[in-house]
Design a protein around this motif. Sequence first.
Motif, PDB file in Angstrom:
ATOM      1  N   GLU A  64       6.474 -22.177 -10.597  1.00 50.69           N
ATOM      2  CA  GLU A  64       6.623 -23.258 -11.577  1.00 50.69           C
ATOM      3  C   GLU A  64       5.661 -24.391 -11.231  1.00 50.69           C
ATOM      4  O   GLU A  64       5.523 -24.785 -10.090  1.00 50.69           O
ATOM      5  N   GLY A  65       4.940 -24.862 -12.212  1.00 56.68           N
ATOM      6  CA  GLY A  65       4.000 -25.956 -12.038  1.00 56.68           C
ATOM      7  C   GLY A  65       2.671 -25.539 -11.430  1.00 56.68           C
ATOM      8  O   GLY A  65       1.852 -26.382 -11.096  1.00 56.68           O
ATOM      9  N   CYS A  66       2.429 -24.265 -11.281  1.00 58.72           N
ATOM     10  CA  CYS A  66       1.175 -23.778 -10.694  1.00 58.72           C
ATOM     11  C   CYS A  66       0.063 -23.811 -11.749  1.00 58.72           C
ATOM     12  O   CYS A  66       0.257 -23.341 -12.870  1.00 58.72           O
ATOM     13  N   PRO A  67      -1.132 -24.352 -11.419  1.00 64.45           N
ATOM     14  CA  PRO A  67      -2.221 -24.402 -12.402  1.00 64.45           C
ATOM     15  C   PRO A  67      -2.792 -23.020 -12.751  1.00 64.45           C
ATOM     16  O   PRO A  67      -3.382 -22.853 -13.811  1.00 64.45           O
ATOM     17  N   ARG A  68      -2.595 -22.044 -11.894  1.00 68.31           N
ATOM     18  CA  ARG A  68      -3.117 -20.697 -12.165  1.00 68.31           C
ATOM     19  C   ARG A  68      -2.059 -19.773 -12.774  1.00 68.31           C
ATOM     20  O   ARG A  68      -2.263 -18.574 -12.854  1.00 68.31           O
ATOM     21  N   ARG A  69      -0.951 -20.315 -13.195  1.00 65.90           N
ATOM     22  CA  ARG A  69       0.159 -19.508 -13.694  1.00 65.90           C
ATOM     23  C   ARG A  69      -0.276 -18.612 -14.853  1.00 65.90           C
ATOM     24  O   ARG A  69       0.083 -17.435 -14.917  1.00 65.90           O
ATOM     25  N   SER A  70      -1.072 -19.113 -15.772  1.00 61.72           N
ATOM     26  CA  SER A  70      -1.487 -18.313 -16.933  1.00 61.72           C
ATOM     27  C   SER A  70      -2.405 -17.163 -16.525  1.00 61.72           C
ATOM     28  O   SER A  70      -2.435 -16.128 -17.187  1.00 61.72           O
ATOM     29  N   GLN A  71      -3.154 -17.310 -15.435  1.00 57.93           N
ATOM     30  CA  GLN A  71      -4.033 -16.236 -14.958  1.00 57.93           C
ATOM     31  C   GLN A  71      -3.243 -15.153 -14.240  1.00 57.93           C
ATOM     32  O   GLN A  71      -3.595 -13.981 -14.307  1.00 57.93           O
ATOM     33  N   CYS A  72      -2.199 -15.520 -13.533  1.00 53.38           N
ATOM     34  CA  CYS A  72      -1.418 -14.568 -12.734  1.00 53.38           C
ATOM     35  C   CYS A  72      -0.449 -13.743 -13.565  1.00 53.38           C
ATOM     36  O   CYS A  72      -0.178 -12.602 -13.247  1.00 53.38           O
ATOM     37  N   PHE A  73       0.098 -14.337 -14.612  1.00 51.57           N
ATOM     38  CA  PHE A  73       1.183 -13.696 -15.342  1.00 51.57           C
ATOM     39  C   PHE A  73       0.641 -12.891 -16.510  1.00 51.57           C
ATOM     40  O   PHE A  73       0.290 -13.442 -17.545  1.00 51.57           O
ATOM     41  N   ARG A  74       0.607 -11.610 -16.330  1.00 51.32           N
ATOM     42  CA  ARG A  74       0.229 -10.729 -17.429  1.00 51.32           C
ATOM     43  C   ARG A  74       1.475 -10.182 -18.101  1.00 51.32           C
ATOM     44  O   ARG A  74       1.569 -10.096 -19.310  1.00 51.32           O
ATOM     45  N   PHE A  75       2.427  -9.745 -17.285  1.00 50.96           N
ATOM     46  CA  PHE A  75       3.657  -9.153 -17.789  1.00 50.96           C
ATOM     47  C   PHE A  75       4.834  -9.798 -17.068  1.00 50.96           C
ATOM     48  O   PHE A  75       4.740 -10.134 -15.899  1.00 50.96           O
ATOM     49  N   GLY A  76       5.945  -9.946 -17.747  1.00 55.83           N
ATOM     50  CA  GLY A  76       7.152 -10.453 -17.103  1.00 55.83           C
ATOM     51  C   GLY A  76       7.232 -11.962 -17.078  1.00 55.83           C
ATOM     52  O   GLY A  76       6.361 -12.679 -17.570  1.00 55.83           O
ATOM     53  N   LYS A  77       8.314 -12.448 -16.460  1.00 58.51           N
ATOM     54  CA  LYS A  77       8.595 -13.875 -16.427  1.00 58.51           C
ATOM     55  C   LYS A  77       7.966 -14.566 -15.220  1.00 58.51           C
ATOM     56  O   LYS A  77       7.801 -15.767 -15.217  1.00 58.51           O
ATOM     57  N   TYR A  78       7.682 -13.820 -14.180  1.00 57.56           N
ATOM     58  CA  TYR A  78       7.095 -14.418 -12.980  1.00 57.56           C
ATOM     59  C   TYR A  78       6.276 -13.364 -12.235  1.00 57.56           C
ATOM     60  O   TYR A  78       6.368 -12.176 -12.492  1.00 57.56           O
TER      61      TYR A  78
END
Length: 156
Positions: free
Chosen positions: A49-63
């Motif tokens: 949560e609050g990670c700037p790279r979150r959109s790059q890491c998450f391809r599938f699923g909630k986390y």
Amino acid sequence: MLNWKQTEEGFLICPEGRVLDQYEGDNISRTRGGNLHISQMYAEKGHCEGCPRRSQCFRFGKYRRVGKNVVMEELQGKVDENLGCEEGKGLCRQRSIQVEGAFGILKQDRGMTRFRRRGLKGVKMEFLLNCLGLNLYKYHLFWLKQRANNLIGKLN
């Protein structure tokens, strides 16, 4: 993930410095070749949560979930151990010399630079016949050498 750093306990650390230390269970499957594939799945406590790279890491699923293939790591460790000793290094050197020599003889001495058959079955048969011929040639040279040694032994 392969270039991610690890903690002393073996947990992966993402590029943002978050430690994926929440064990979520094993994922057991088999590869196409029938080999066993066991991955231990890990996640981060706050689910990034609050990670700037979150959109790059998450391809599938909630986390983000990361798997470590424990079987592969064990086998790679054994390979590194075997190749690290002097005997392993010597065997590696010897194997590369032997294989390159056989292909060199087939290409240079026997003139096998191209396959004359089409299709996988034809190419395989042609290659096997060339290998058989090379082995017969080596055996013939061995036999001649033994014969010459026997004749010299009888003369002395």
